[in-house]
Structure formats: structure tokens, C-alpha cells
Scaffold this active site. Structure first.
Site, short mmCIF file in Angstrom:
data_model
loop_
_atom_site.label_atom_id
_atom_site.label_comp_id
_atom_site.label_asym_id
_atom_site.label_seq_id
_atom_site.Cartn_x
_atom_site.Cartn_y
_atom_site.Cartn_z
N ASP A 69 34.57 -11.04 48.31
CA ASP A 69 35.24 -12.35 48.32
C ASP A 69 34.25 -13.48 48.58
OD1 ASP A 69 34.81 -12.09 51.05
OD2 ASP A 69 36.92 -11.86 51.57
N ARG A 74 31.02 -17.99 46.08
CA ARG A 74 29.75 -18.53 45.59
C ARG A 74 29.79 -18.72 44.08
NH1 ARG A 74 27.88 -14.87 49.40
NH2 ARG A 74 27.41 -13.28 47.82
N ASP A 91 39.19 -10.29 59.26
CA ASP A 91 38.11 -9.55 59.91
C ASP A 91 38.55 -9.04 61.27
OD1 ASP A 91 36.47 -10.02 57.76
OD2 ASP A 91 35.24 -11.54 58.76
#
Length: 205
Positions: A69, A74, A91
Site C-alpha cells: 500500500d 508512491r 498496524d
């Protein structure tokens, strides 16, 4: 710590995948959520049941989507505030599921109370380490680095589970005790980093 040395090499592998997914109209947020659901399910269903090798392998594969992801963001040329919050939240969910599952296994099938205690230290300590950084950044300070960051926590935890599934004696206990010590050290490093950052801000006024 691994972020300092491996980030460039990892990006070279994940960036082409990220570009391909973006070209096909896939959202980074969707990848984040799917990876989180898979990692949490693999951890809490397989590890406590004693399927350590399969659980470690599947959890690792789903955790790797966290690299994808970022590569997609980017490739798209920008990230979003919502995406950043979602990623951090997911996370924490994965970390909690993994070390909670290892605690459960250690207290039941594994019968390794030392590993269970170490897993709880890793679970709570890892959350606090991440919180210190987030809280520091929210007030304009920094708390980067440390001996054991998220990558190291996941690698040691999953490697210990994998080796235990291969009947390596005390693999989980050794991995989690090392990780617990490293997590406590990292927490101290983060607190000191925040203190240094605060002093630098005060001197700059």
C-alpha cells in the site's frame, strides 16, 4: 532499525507491484484493509490452535501487503491523511492480534508461561512505543528510531512461531524474551529521543 538499511531494497521490489495495482484502479486503502483482515484472521485462528507454521506463513504474507500500500501511494504520487491514520490503526490491530494469539498459545497448547509473559510485554510495549512516536509528532517533536521497531517485532514473533511449529525447542520463548527486552530498550530510546527533541525546540525559541 531495519528501516534504515532495507527500505531502498524493498522499495525496488514493491514499487512495480504498486504501480501495476494503481494502473488497475485499486485503492491503497483497500489493500490495507484486506491485508489487515487476513493477518488478524491468520493469527487468531491458526496460532492458538497450534497451526504455527501455517499461521506464521500466512500472517507473514498478509503483513507484506503493508509494503504494497505504501508503494501504491508512491506510484499515485500522494498519500492521504485518512490513509495514514488507517494504516497506523491497522498496524496496531495486526500487532495486537499476533502477540495476543501467541500469548494464548503459550498459556494453553504450548504450556510456556515465560513466553506468555514475554508476549504480553511485547504486545503492550509495542503499542506504547508506537504511541510515543505518534504523540510526540502531534506536538511537533520527534521520536524516530530505536533498537526494535515494528519490522523487528513482526520478524521475531513470526520466526519464533514458525520454528516452534517445526519443533525447535523453546523457539517461541527465546524469540519473545529477546523481543521483550528489545522492546523495553526501544521504549527508553524513544523517551530519550523525545526529551532531546523538546530541548532542541526550547533552544530554538
Amino acid at each position: 532499525m531495519l528501516n534504515l538499511f532495507a527500505r531502498g531494497h524493498v522499495n525496488r521490489l514493491t514499487d512495480p507491484v504498486g504501480r501495476r495495482l494503481v494502473d488497475h484502479g485499486v485503492s491503497p486503502d483497500v489493500v490495507t484493509v484486506l491485508g489487515t483482515v487476513g493477518a488478524v484472521a491468520s493469527s487468531v485462528v491458526l496460532l492458538p490452535a497450534g497451526w504455527l507454521v501455517l499461521g506464521a506463513v500466512l500472517t507473514t504474507l498478509f503483513v507484506l501487503t503493508d509494503l504494497i500500500d505504501g508503494a501504491m501511494a508512491r506510484a499515485r504520487g500522494y498519500g492521504t491523511p485518512f490513509g495514514a491514520v488507517l494504516d497506523s490503526t491497522c498496524d496496531r490491530m495486526v500487532d495486537g492480534a499476533l502477540f495476543g494469539a501467541l500469548t494464548w498459545w503459550a498459556l494453553t497448547l504450548g504450556d510456556e508461561p515465560v513466553a506468555a509473559a514475554a508476549a504480553l510485554v511485547c504486545l503492550v510495549g509495542g503499542q506504547i512505543v508506537s504511541y510515543v512516536k505518534a504523540r510526540a509528532e502531534s506536538v511537533g517533536l520527534t521520536a524516530e528510531g530505536g533498537l526494535v521497531e515494528r519490522a523487528e517485532r513482526l520478524i521475531l514473533g513470526l520466526l519464533g512461531a514458525f520454528l516452534a511449529g517445526l519443533d525447535v525447542p523453546y523457539a517461541v520463548t527465546v524469540a519473545l524474551v529477546l523481543l521483550a527486552v528489545g522492546t523495553v530498550v526501544t521504549l527508553g530510546q524513544r523517551i530519550l529521543a523525545v526529551r532531546r527533541s523538546a530541548r532542541e525546540v526550547q533552544r530554538g525559541r
